[in-house]
Design a protein around this motif. Structure first.
Motif, PDB file in Angstrom:
ATOM      1  N   LEU A   1       5.119   2.999  -8.528  1.00 36.91           N
ATOM      2  CA  LEU A   1       5.993   2.325  -9.309  1.00 36.91           C
ATOM      3  C   LEU A   1       7.220   1.636  -8.620  1.00 36.91           C
ATOM      4  CD1 LEU A   1       6.367   1.270 -12.326  1.00 36.91           C
ATOM      5  CD2 LEU A   1       8.008   2.984 -12.769  1.00 36.91           C
ATOM      6  N   PRO A   2       7.888   2.336  -7.740  1.00 36.11           N
ATOM      7  CA  PRO A   2       9.031   1.787  -7.201  1.00 36.11           C
ATOM      8  C   PRO A   2       8.551   0.611  -6.130  1.00 36.11           C
ATOM      9  CG  PRO A   2       8.907   4.007  -6.638  1.00 36.11           C
ATOM     10  CD  PRO A   2       8.050   3.804  -7.571  1.00 36.11           C
ATOM     11  N   VAL A   3       7.485   0.738  -5.558  1.00 40.16           N
ATOM     12  CA  VAL A   3       6.736  -0.231  -4.772  1.00 40.16           C
ATOM     13  C   VAL A   3       6.493  -1.614  -5.491  1.00 40.16           C
ATOM     14  CG1 VAL A   3       4.702  -0.513  -3.359  1.00 40.16           C
ATOM     15  CG2 VAL A   3       5.676   1.727  -3.243  1.00 40.16           C
ATOM     16  N   GLU A   4       5.653  -1.133  -6.775  1.00 39.42           N
ATOM     17  CA  GLU A   4       5.444  -2.348  -7.517  1.00 39.42           C
ATOM     18  C   GLU A   4       6.665  -3.211  -8.060  1.00 39.42           C
ATOM     19  OE1 GLU A   4       3.168  -1.580 -11.286  1.00 39.42           O
ATOM     20  OE2 GLU A   4       2.299   0.056 -10.566  1.00 39.42           O
ATOM     21  N   LEU A   5       7.777  -2.470  -8.510  1.00 37.05           N
ATOM     22  CA  LEU A   5       9.005  -3.135  -8.875  1.00 37.05           C
ATOM     23  C   LEU A   5       9.516  -3.998  -7.689  1.00 37.05           C
ATOM     24  CD1 LEU A   5      10.682  -0.240 -11.062  1.00 37.05           C
ATOM     25  CD2 LEU A   5       8.827  -1.861 -11.586  1.00 37.05           C
ATOM     26  N   ALA A   6       9.337  -3.751  -6.289  1.00 42.99           N
ATOM     27  CA  ALA A   6       9.706  -4.200  -5.347  1.00 42.99           C
ATOM     28  C   ALA A   6       8.910  -5.648  -5.312  1.00 42.99           C
ATOM     29  CB  ALA A   6       9.914  -3.834  -4.038  1.00 42.99           C
ATOM     30  N   LEU A   7       7.542  -5.444  -5.210  1.00 43.68           N
ATOM     31  CA  LEU A   7       6.699  -6.459  -4.894  1.00 43.68           C
ATOM     32  C   LEU A   7       6.561  -7.606  -5.835  1.00 43.68           C
ATOM     33  CD1 LEU A   7       4.256  -6.896  -2.824  1.00 43.68           C
ATOM     34  CD2 LEU A   7       2.674  -6.033  -4.818  1.00 43.68           C
ATOM     35  N   TYR A   8       6.573  -7.253  -7.099  1.00 40.49           N
ATOM     36  CA  TYR A   8       6.384  -8.488  -8.195  1.00 40.49           C
ATOM     37  C   TYR A   8       7.598  -9.347  -7.992  1.00 40.49           C
ATOM     38  CZ  TYR A   8       3.664 -10.109 -12.142  1.00 40.49           C
ATOM     39  OH  TYR A   8       3.221 -10.836 -13.160  1.00 40.49           O
ATOM     40  N   PRO A   9       8.765  -8.925  -7.942  1.00 39.12           N
ATOM     41  CA  PRO A   9       9.811 -10.084  -7.518  1.00 39.12           C
ATOM     42  C   PRO A   9       9.491 -10.956  -6.337  1.00 39.12           C
ATOM     43  CG  PRO A   9      10.852  -8.055  -8.412  1.00 39.12           C
ATOM     44  CD  PRO A   9       9.378  -7.904  -8.102  1.00 39.12           C
ATOM     45  N   LYS A  10       9.168 -10.211  -5.532  1.00 40.71           N
ATOM     46  CA  LYS A  10       8.947 -10.880  -4.153  1.00 40.71           C
ATOM     47  C   LYS A  10       7.849 -11.986  -4.350  1.00 40.71           C
ATOM     48  CE  LYS A  10       9.781  -7.487  -0.533  1.00 40.71           C
ATOM     49  NZ  LYS A  10       9.146  -6.488   0.031  1.00 40.71           N
TER      50      LYS A  10
ATOM     51  N   LEU B   1       0.697  11.720 -10.194  1.00 40.38           N
ATOM     52  CA  LEU B   1       1.763  11.641  -8.997  1.00 40.38           C
ATOM     53  C   LEU B   1       1.807  10.260  -8.334  1.00 40.38           C
ATOM     54  CD1 LEU B   1       1.081  14.853  -7.308  1.00 40.38           C
ATOM     55  CD2 LEU B   1       3.357  14.101  -8.264  1.00 40.38           C
ATOM     56  N   LEU B   2       0.538   9.649  -8.042  1.00 37.96           N
ATOM     57  CA  LEU B   2       0.399   8.365  -7.396  1.00 37.96           C
ATOM     58  C   LEU B   2       1.001   7.316  -8.246  1.00 37.96           C
ATOM     59  CD1 LEU B   2      -3.282   7.731  -6.104  1.00 37.96           C
ATOM     60  CD2 LEU B   2      -0.900   7.680  -4.810  1.00 37.96           C
ATOM     61  N   ALA B   3       0.736   7.223  -9.506  1.00 38.29           N
ATOM     62  CA  ALA B   3       1.405   6.073 -10.437  1.00 38.29           C
ATOM     63  C   ALA B   3       2.888   6.232 -10.161  1.00 38.29           C
ATOM     64  CB  ALA B   3       0.988   6.279 -11.843  1.00 38.29           C
ATOM     65  N   THR B   4       3.517   7.459 -10.385  1.00 38.56           N
ATOM     66  CA  THR B   4       4.928   7.585  -9.986  1.00 38.56           C
ATOM     67  C   THR B   4       5.331   7.106  -8.551  1.00 38.56           C
ATOM     68  OG1 THR B   4       4.736   9.511 -11.385  1.00 38.56           O
ATOM     69  CG2 THR B   4       6.760   9.152 -10.193  1.00 38.56           C
ATOM     70  N   ARG B   5       4.620   7.557  -7.766  1.00 38.52           N
ATOM     71  CA  ARG B   5       5.071   6.875  -6.281  1.00 38.52           C
ATOM     72  C   ARG B   5       4.957   5.504  -6.112  1.00 38.52           C
ATOM     73  NH1 ARG B   5       2.256  10.578  -3.907  1.00 38.52           N
ATOM     74  NH2 ARG B   5       0.935   9.550  -2.418  1.00 38.52           N
TER      75      ARG B   5
ATOM     76  N   ALA C   1       0.878  -1.124  -0.121  1.00 36.70           N
ATOM     77  CA  ALA C   1       0.176  -0.072  -0.004  1.00 36.70           C
ATOM     78  C   ALA C   1       0.807   1.133  -0.132  1.00 36.70           C
ATOM     79  CB  ALA C   1      -0.785   0.187   1.153  1.00 36.70           C
ATOM     80  N   VAL C   2       0.320   2.492  -0.607  1.00 36.48           N
ATOM     81  CA  VAL C   2       0.910   3.602  -0.354  1.00 36.48           C
ATOM     82  C   VAL C   2      -0.070   4.507   0.098  1.00 36.48           C
ATOM     83  CG1 VAL C   2       2.586   3.312  -2.183  1.00 36.48           C
ATOM     84  CG2 VAL C   2       0.501   4.291  -2.933  1.00 36.48           C
ATOM     85  N   LYS C   3       0.227   5.820   0.942  1.00 35.97           N
ATOM     86  CA  LYS C   3      -0.919   6.613   1.274  1.00 35.97           C
ATOM     87  C   LYS C   3      -1.032   7.731   0.279  1.00 35.97           C
ATOM     88  CE  LYS C   3      -0.719   5.991   5.725  1.00 35.97           C
ATOM     89  NZ  LYS C   3      -1.508   4.638   5.784  1.00 35.97           N
ATOM     90  N   ILE C   4      -2.414   8.018   0.077  1.00 34.50           N
ATOM     91  CA  ILE C   4      -2.796   9.232  -0.727  1.00 34.50           C
ATOM     92  C   ILE C   4      -2.957  10.573  -0.170  1.00 34.50           C
ATOM     93  CG2 ILE C   4      -4.791  10.066  -2.375  1.00 34.50           C
ATOM     94  CD1 ILE C   4      -5.594   7.151  -2.502  1.00 34.50           C
ATOM     95  N   ALA C   5      -2.065  11.403  -0.604  1.00 34.12           N
ATOM     96  CA  ALA C   5      -1.931  12.856  -0.012  1.00 34.12           C
ATOM     97  C   ALA C   5      -3.490  13.484  -0.507  1.00 34.12           C
ATOM     98  CB  ALA C   5      -0.722  13.418  -0.414  1.00 34.12           C
TER      99      ALA C   5
END
Ligand code: GRF
Length: 197
Positions: A175-184, A169-173, A158-162
């Motif tokens: 993306l790195p979370v997705e890139l960490a999650l999928y390999p896991k 902005l949300l998609a950009t924020r 999850a990421v917080k929505i400001a």
């Protein structure tokens, strides 16, 4: 003896950043999956060059060259079979797959979706989360089943929505979370398959 890696193919349609994250994770010798091929349904997908730079065999199966979804999927299935793929990861793959194809790849087909499923299946997930006044959104890796984005969730972040967030902005924020999650998530699934052998 080290367990045999699970042969995994990746389906893309565009940029391919999730594909690169999976491929880089798989370079680790202890990772339980190996990436045997990348397939794009769009000839111009930027991810194709990224896969080639990582020495991964690529193929283009252009859905526009087919008169039916089934004919396109028949060639896709043939190609995945020729790669001896045991798992298939959709990573920004923008084609809906028919029940017939999904059945052939039952329990072997994964996808990453930019929402906290079961919320916001389909498109425009970030705008819908903002419009609903949600305080958080995120991404989910899930099994692909007949119904769009409805298969069991394998992993979520999850990421917080400001208050001043936009979909971009949300998609950009996120993306790195997705890139960490999928390999896991792929690690978890492939390791489980290894255990059953
Ligand atoms: C990701 O945001 C993914 O969640 C969505 O499409 C995007 C693909 O990005 N389904 P990339 O092609 O992996 O860079």
């Amino acid at each position: 003896m080290t367990a045999k890696k699970i042969k995994t193919a990746i389906l893309i349609s565009g940029r391919g950043s999730n594909m690169v994250a999976l491929a880089k994770a798989a370079q680790d010798e202890t990772y339980p999956a190996e990436i045997v091929g990348v397939v794009s349904n769009r000839p111009g997908a930027a991810g194709l060059k990224k896969a080639q730079a990582l020495n991964i065999p690529t193929a283009v199966i252009d859905h526009k060259a087919y008169t039916s979804r089934e004919a396109f999927e028949q060639d896709l299935h043939k190609h995945l079979t020729s790669l001896e793929a045991e798992l298939v990861c959709c990573a920004g793959f923008m084609r809906v797959l028919t029940p017939g194809f999904v059945a052939k790849w039952k329990d072997r087909l994964l996808n990453i979706h930019p929402s906290l499923l079961p919320k916001y299946k389909g498109l425009n997930t970030h705008q819908r989360a903002i419009d609903a006044g949600d305080s958080e959104t995120g991404c989910s890796v899930h099994w692909v089943t007949e119904d769009l984005d409805a298969g069991a969730v394998i992993a979520q972040s999850a990421v917080k929505i400001a208050s001043d967030d936009t979909a971009e902005l949300l998609a950009t924020r996120l993306l790195p979370v997705e890139l960490a999650l999928y390999p896991k998530a792929l690690n978890k699934v492939a390791a489980q398959i290894q255990k059953t052998r």
